[in-house]
Design an enzyme around this catalytic site. Structure first.
Site, PDB file in Angstrom:
ATOM      1  N   MET A 159      -3.097 -22.911  38.066  1.00  0.00           N
ATOM      2  CA  MET A 159      -1.820 -23.627  38.281  1.00  0.00           C
ATOM      3  C   MET A 159      -1.203 -24.014  36.940  1.00  0.00           C
ATOM      4  O   MET A 159      -0.978 -25.184  36.640  1.00  0.00           O
ATOM      5  CB  MET A 159      -2.077 -24.848  39.177  1.00  0.00           C
ATOM      6  CG  MET A 159      -0.839 -25.584  39.664  1.00  0.00           C
ATOM      7  SD  MET A 159       0.311 -24.586  40.617  1.00  0.00           S
ATOM      8  CE  MET A 159      -0.111 -25.034  42.309  1.00  0.00           C
ATOM      9  N   GLY A 160      -0.930 -22.996  36.121  1.00  0.00           N
ATOM     10  CA  GLY A 160      -0.185 -23.239  34.872  1.00  0.00           C
ATOM     11  C   GLY A 160       1.299 -23.063  35.161  1.00  0.00           C
ATOM     12  O   GLY A 160       1.744 -23.211  36.295  1.00  0.00           O
ATOM     13  N   ARG A 161       2.047 -22.696  34.109  1.00  0.00           N
ATOM     14  CA  ARG A 161       3.498 -22.559  34.260  1.00  0.00           C
ATOM     15  C   ARG A 161       3.875 -21.557  35.358  1.00  0.00           C
ATOM     16  O   ARG A 161       4.698 -21.835  36.221  1.00  0.00           O
ATOM     17  CB  ARG A 161       4.120 -22.058  32.943  1.00  0.00           C
ATOM     18  CG  ARG A 161       4.279 -23.094  31.869  1.00  0.00           C
ATOM     19  CD  ARG A 161       4.872 -22.444  30.631  1.00  0.00           C
ATOM     20  NE  ARG A 161       3.918 -21.525  30.037  1.00  0.00           N
ATOM     21  CZ  ARG A 161       3.246 -21.758  28.910  1.00  0.00           C
ATOM     22  NH1 ARG A 161       3.463 -22.872  28.240  1.00  0.00           N
ATOM     23  NH2 ARG A 161       2.386 -20.889  28.438  1.00  0.00           N
ATOM     24  N   ILE A 162       3.267 -20.366  35.311  1.00  0.00           N
ATOM     25  CA  ILE A 162       3.677 -19.310  36.255  1.00  0.00           C
ATOM     26  C   ILE A 162       3.137 -19.600  37.651  1.00  0.00           C
ATOM     27  O   ILE A 162       3.834 -19.426  38.656  1.00  0.00           O
ATOM     28  CB  ILE A 162       3.235 -17.920  35.729  1.00  0.00           C
ATOM     29  CG1 ILE A 162       3.922 -17.634  34.379  1.00  0.00           C
ATOM     30  CG2 ILE A 162       3.579 -16.830  36.744  1.00  0.00           C
ATOM     31  CD1 ILE A 162       3.409 -16.396  33.654  1.00  0.00           C
ATOM     32  N   ARG A 243      -3.470 -10.147  34.921  1.00  0.00           N
ATOM     33  CA  ARG A 243      -4.125  -9.092  34.147  1.00  0.00           C
ATOM     34  C   ARG A 243      -5.031  -8.289  35.082  1.00  0.00           C
ATOM     35  O   ARG A 243      -5.754  -8.857  35.902  1.00  0.00           O
ATOM     36  CB  ARG A 243      -4.978  -9.683  33.021  1.00  0.00           C
ATOM     37  CG  ARG A 243      -4.195 -10.232  31.840  1.00  0.00           C
ATOM     38  CD  ARG A 243      -3.494  -9.126  31.047  1.00  0.00           C
ATOM     39  NE  ARG A 243      -2.768  -9.621  29.882  1.00  0.00           N
ATOM     40  CZ  ARG A 243      -1.470  -9.938  29.865  1.00  0.00           C
ATOM     41  NH1 ARG A 243      -0.731  -9.801  30.951  1.00  0.00           N
ATOM     42  NH2 ARG A 243      -0.901 -10.379  28.748  1.00  0.00           N
ATOM     43  N   GLU A 272      -5.224   0.249  32.804  1.00  0.00           N
ATOM     44  CA  GLU A 272      -3.771   0.249  32.832  1.00  0.00           C
ATOM     45  C   GLU A 272      -3.245   1.200  31.776  1.00  0.00           C
ATOM     46  O   GLU A 272      -3.547   0.991  30.599  1.00  0.00           O
ATOM     47  CB  GLU A 272      -3.278  -1.171  32.559  1.00  0.00           C
ATOM     48  CG  GLU A 272      -1.852  -1.384  32.987  1.00  0.00           C
ATOM     49  CD  GLU A 272      -1.464  -2.856  32.980  1.00  0.00           C
ATOM     50  OE1 GLU A 272      -0.712  -3.227  32.068  1.00  0.00           O
ATOM     51  OE2 GLU A 272      -1.918  -3.615  33.850  1.00  0.00           O
ATOM     52  N   HIS A 291       3.416  -3.105  35.663  1.00  0.00           N
ATOM     53  CA  HIS A 291       3.408  -4.248  34.740  1.00  0.00           C
ATOM     54  C   HIS A 291       4.830  -4.603  34.289  1.00  0.00           C
ATOM     55  O   HIS A 291       5.148  -4.577  33.094  1.00  0.00           O
ATOM     56  CB  HIS A 291       2.511  -3.939  33.529  1.00  0.00           C
ATOM     57  CG  HIS A 291       1.978  -5.184  32.869  1.00  0.00           C
ATOM     58  ND1 HIS A 291       0.748  -5.266  32.256  1.00  0.00           N
ATOM     59  CD2 HIS A 291       2.521  -6.428  32.718  1.00  0.00           C
ATOM     60  CE1 HIS A 291       0.559  -6.479  31.760  1.00  0.00           C
ATOM     61  NE2 HIS A 291       1.626  -7.206  32.034  1.00  0.00           N
ATOM     62  N   ALA A 293       6.558  -7.504  35.448  1.00  0.00           N
ATOM     63  CA  ALA A 293       6.932  -8.864  35.858  1.00  0.00           C
ATOM     64  C   ALA A 293       7.936  -9.507  34.898  1.00  0.00           C
ATOM     65  O   ALA A 293       8.840 -10.222  35.325  1.00  0.00           O
ATOM     66  CB  ALA A 293       5.693  -9.733  35.995  1.00  0.00           C
TER      67      ALA A 293
HETATM   68  C1  DGY Z   1       2.745 -11.057  29.081  1.00  0.00           C
HETATM   69  O1  DGY Z   1       3.732 -11.512  28.491  1.00  0.00           O
HETATM   70  O2  DGY Z   1       1.595 -11.467  28.882  1.00  0.00           O
HETATM   71  C2  DGY Z   1       3.007 -10.011  30.117  1.00  0.00           C
HETATM   72  O3  DGY Z   1       1.907  -9.487  30.684  1.00  0.00           O
HETATM   73  C3  DGY Z   1       3.987  -8.977  29.633  1.00  0.00           C
HETATM   74  O4  DGY Z   1       5.214  -9.593  29.707  1.00  0.00           O
END
Ligand code: DGY
Length: 340
Positions: A159-162, A243, A272, A291, A293
């Site tokens: 539960m960090g920023r994202i 990741r 990846e 990848h 996002a």
């Molecule tokens: C990050 O910033 O760590 C992402 O995986 C790529 O934007």
């Protein structure tokens, strides 16, 4: 170095102009403009003698990298919020500053996690493939049945920023209950989203959707394995926008193909990119995107600007705006709180 000599830097890929132009104006800059990353051998050659490197998560920045660059290397600025590609302890030991690009990609990444959730839950890729294949013959009362989202339970691992931004979408938009697992308590999540901090087993057992947002490190690597998938509901959807190595690909394949869980949405894979014949890619209930996002204009421009400013600050021996290892500055008193 005399004041009219520019620092030498290597930029390992063609990042947006918003950052590239800042670097090019201030430094003697070489940019790797090929679509694929340089080979390891070429990378080590290119960074030799550089004072700074603007790197991507595709580059392993380790002792060999630092040796190849030479003692003058002052800063490695990663064009990513994550920095699992960098041996930060080794950089710190050598007094090399490390920067990253937090905040500017938080919403874009949470949007992608939610996109994957709804896409996997409502079987969108399968349905779209059905149409493209010319198989849409009629309206099917029992066809293409997916999962409801409203009022379900989202389990956020990290539960960090994202993680918080993802939870906020699920809570505010779809009225989901929020469970989370984290070593730290997130007071904002508790108070604003009514979130409940629970142990991992409880989260896996009670969540309808499990979305992972932790850093990749020795503790978290492989945490989503057959044991973890076995604890999830058969109707559960697993989302990984963090990741690839956080999940064990073969175990995820097993859980998806046996119906142990309902579906998965992945922005990241291990390896990846995946091989063309990676078994996960042939599963109808596994949605995989490459990848992407952070792939929005403002996120990528913001990342480029921060990475450029981190690089220039490091070259000037100043505190980095987004500094992974501020302990490097301790000797000359410009330490600051780590931005993790
Ligand atoms: C990050 O910033 O760590 C992402 O995986 C790529 O934007």
């Amino acid at each position: 170095m005399s004041s009219d000599t520019k620092h030498r830097v290597f930029v390992t890929r063609n990042i947006p102009d918003a950052g590239l132009e800042i670097v090019q104006a201030a430094c003697e800059t070489e940019v790797w403009t090929e679509p694929l990353p340089p080979s390891r051998e070429l990378l080590l050659e290119k960074i030799s003698g550089c004072h700074g490197v603007l790197s991507l998560l595709t580059e392993a920045v380790d002792a060999e990298f630092f040796d190849a660059a030479g003692d003058q290397l002052a800063v490695v600025s990663n064009y990513a919020v994550g920095f699992n590609n960098i041996d930060v302890a080794e950089a710190t030991r050598r007094g090399i500053r490390v920067g990253h690009t937090p905040n500017v990609l938080t919403d874009a990444t949470a949007d992608m996690a939610f996109t994957l959730l709804i896409t996997a839950a409502r079987r969108i890729v399968e349905a779209a493939d059905h149409v493209r294949a010319g198989e849409w013959k009629t309206w099917e009362p029992r066809g293409h049945i997916g999962l409801d989202l409203c009022g379900k339970t989202i389990g956020i691992v990290g539960m960090g920023r994202i993680g918080f931004a993802m939870a906020k979408r699920c809570y505010g938009g779809w009225g989901m209950q929020v469970l989370y697992h984290d070593q730290y308590t997130n007071e904002a999540a508790n108070t604003e989203l009514g979130a409940r901090q629970v142990d991992l087993d409880t989260l896996l057992a009670e969540s309808d959707f499990v979305s992972v947002h932790v850093d990749l490190n020795d503790t978290t690597s492989g945490m989503f394995n057959s044991e973890a998938f076995g604890k999830m509901k058969p109707t559960a959807v697993f989302i990984n926008s963090a990741r690839g190595p956080l999940h064990v690909s073969a175990d995820l394949h097993g859980a998806l193909s046996s119906g142990e869980i309902f579906a998965a949405g992945l922005d990241v894979t291990d390896p990846e990119p995946p091989a063309a014949d990676d078994p996960l890619l042939s599963l109808p209930n596994c949605v995989v995107v490459p990848h992407i996002a952070s792939a929005t204009i403002s996120s990528r421009n913001g990342m480029a600007e921060i990475a450029a400013n981190n690089l220039l600050a490091g070259l000037a021996g100043e505190p980095l705006p987004c500094w992974v290892n501020p302990e490097v500055g301790e000797d000359n008193g410009d330490n600051q709180t780590p931005d993790r």
